[in-house]
Enzyme design. Structure first.
Site, PDB file in Angstrom:
ATOM      1  N   ALA A   1       2.838   1.282   3.935  1.00 26.92           N
ATOM      2  CA  ALA A   1       1.587   1.355   3.178  1.00 26.92           C
ATOM      3  C   ALA A   1       0.317   1.635   3.974  1.00 26.92           C
ATOM      4  O   ALA A   1       0.136   1.198   5.245  1.00 26.92           O
ATOM      5  CB  ALA A   1       1.519   0.081   2.325  1.00 26.92           C
ATOM      6  N   ASP A   2      -0.585   1.893   3.321  1.00 27.67           N
ATOM      7  CA  ASP A   2      -2.013   1.853   4.036  1.00 27.67           C
ATOM      8  C   ASP A   2      -2.890   1.713   3.045  1.00 27.67           C
ATOM      9  O   ASP A   2      -2.886   2.050   1.616  1.00 27.67           O
ATOM     10  CB  ASP A   2      -2.145   3.282   4.489  1.00 27.67           C
ATOM     11  CG  ASP A   2      -3.470   3.236   5.445  1.00 27.67           C
ATOM     12  OD1 ASP A   2      -3.576   2.630   6.465  1.00 27.67           O
ATOM     13  OD2 ASP A   2      -4.742   3.645   5.171  1.00 27.67           O
TER      14      ASP A   2
END
Lengths: 195, 195
Positions: A67-68
Site C-alpha cells: 500500500a501507499d
C-alpha cells in the site's frame, strides 16, 4: 501465507488487531515517481511497485498486500515532512479546511496483480501555530504523510471525515476485504491465527 | 481542574492521548430515560444528567465533562448488548447498511451547563454470521453501544463514515474543543500536563 509488504507500523498494527497470521517486510523500492496523472495514479504506481518488488520471493499461492498513502491538498501531494518546519507548513496549510487522503493497495496472488485507490475527505478545525508546534514536539510525525497521524492525538484536529477512517490510517481494510473476495475469492479472515 | 465524568475506558484514553491532566470518575447515575423526542434528546438527557450529578462535588472554577453515546438505526436506539445473542442481533441488523452514532457531551463550568449532540453516519459492509460470531468471541463488546468498538477490530466492518470519528469512539474532541472556546473561553489544551 499472507505477506504485508510495508514498513508502516500502523498497517502492521491493523493486521495484528484482526488477529491475522502474517509476515511483514520492507519492499525496499525507490519511492520517487517522475510523472503522474493524478494523486490516485501516484499511489497506485507506488503500491503496485511495492507488491511487484516482493511477489517473486513467494509462491503464487501466497497473498501479497502492499500500500501507499498520501495527503493531497489543492492538487499538491504531501508526503512525509522533512523536518519540523516542513511539518508545520503542511499542518498550517491543512488548518480550517478539507483535504484528501489517498491510499492505494495492491494485491498479488496466483500470478495476478490487482490495485485499487481509495479516497477519504478529511476536515481540520482551525489550528493555532502554538498547537501545531505542541503537536509536532509531542508526536514527531516525520514518518506520516501530511505530517499527522489521525489515530493518535492529531485526531483532535479532525472535525469530520467522509469516507474510510482506516484509509487515513494507511489501509482501507473493508475495501481490501471486498476486493479480495470479488477478485480472488479470498478473505483476510482466512489468514486469522487459529484459536 | 478537569474532571471527566465517565467510566468509559475509550474516553479516558482520548484525554490521556492528548496529554491532559484530568480526574476520571463514575457519575453513578440511573441511565434509564423514560421518554425522549429523538435519539439526540436521549443522549443529551443522559450527558446532562451525568454532568449534573458530579458538578456539586467540585469548585465552579473546575471543568466537568460528561458524555453519552448510542447507536440509532431505523429510529431504534441500540445501547450496550445484554449478551452474545443480543450483540449478534445488533450487528446483523447493522450489516450492509448505514446507521447513526450519536454522542452528546455536557460541559459544566462557572455554574453553567452546556450540552451538544453530534451525529456521525457509519456504513458497514455486508457481514457474515461467522465473522460476527468471531468478532463477539474475540472482543466481547458488551460495554459498547451497538455491540461494536470502531477503534478496535470492528473497524474492519466499517466501509466509510460521514462525520466525526472520535464521536463514534465516544467523545467528539474537535467539537468539544470548539464549544469550550465559544461558550466558556476555555481550551482542553489549558489542561495539558506541564512538560
Amino acid at each position: 501465507m499472507l505477506i504485508l509488504a510495508s514498513t508502516s507500523a500502523r498497517r502492521r498494527e491493523m493486521f495484528a488487531r484482526l488477529g491475522l497470521d502474517f509476515q511483514a517486510l520492507d519492499a525496499g523500492v525507490d519511492e520517487h515517481v517522475d510523472t503522474f496523472a493524478s494523486p490516485a495514479d501516484y499511489v497506485l504506481t507506488l503500491a503496485k511497485r511495492k507488491a511487484a518488488a516482493v511477489i517473486g520471493r513467494f509462491s503464487p499461492a501466497d497473498l501479497v498486500v502492499a500500500a501507499d498513502t498520501v495527503v493531497s491538498c489543492d492538487g499538491v501531494i504531501f508526503g512525509k515532512p522533512r523536518d519540523a518546519a516542513d511539518a508545520h507548513a503542511m499542518l498550517a496549510k491543512l488548518s480550517g479546511r478539507g483535504h484528501e487522503v489517498l491510499t492505494a493497495f495492491a494485491i498479488g496472488h496466483g500470478g495476478a496483480l490487482f490495485a485499487e485507490a481509495v479516497t477519504t475527505e478529511v476536515f481540520f478545525r482551525p489550528l493555532s501555530a502554538e498547537e501545531i508546534d505542541g503537536y509536532i514536539r509531542r508526536e514527531a510525525p516525520f514518518d506520516k504523510a501530511g505530517g499527522y497521524g489521525i489515530q493518535e492525538s492529531a485526531g483532535f484536529f479532525v472535525s469530520r471525515i467522509s469516507g474510510s477512517f482506516d484509509n487515513v490510517v494507511g489501509l482501507p481494510l473493508a475495501q481490501l476485504e471486498l476486493a479480495l473476495r470479488r477478485v480472488f475469492g479470498l478473505s483476510l479472515l482466512d489468514y486469522q491465527k487459529k484459536a
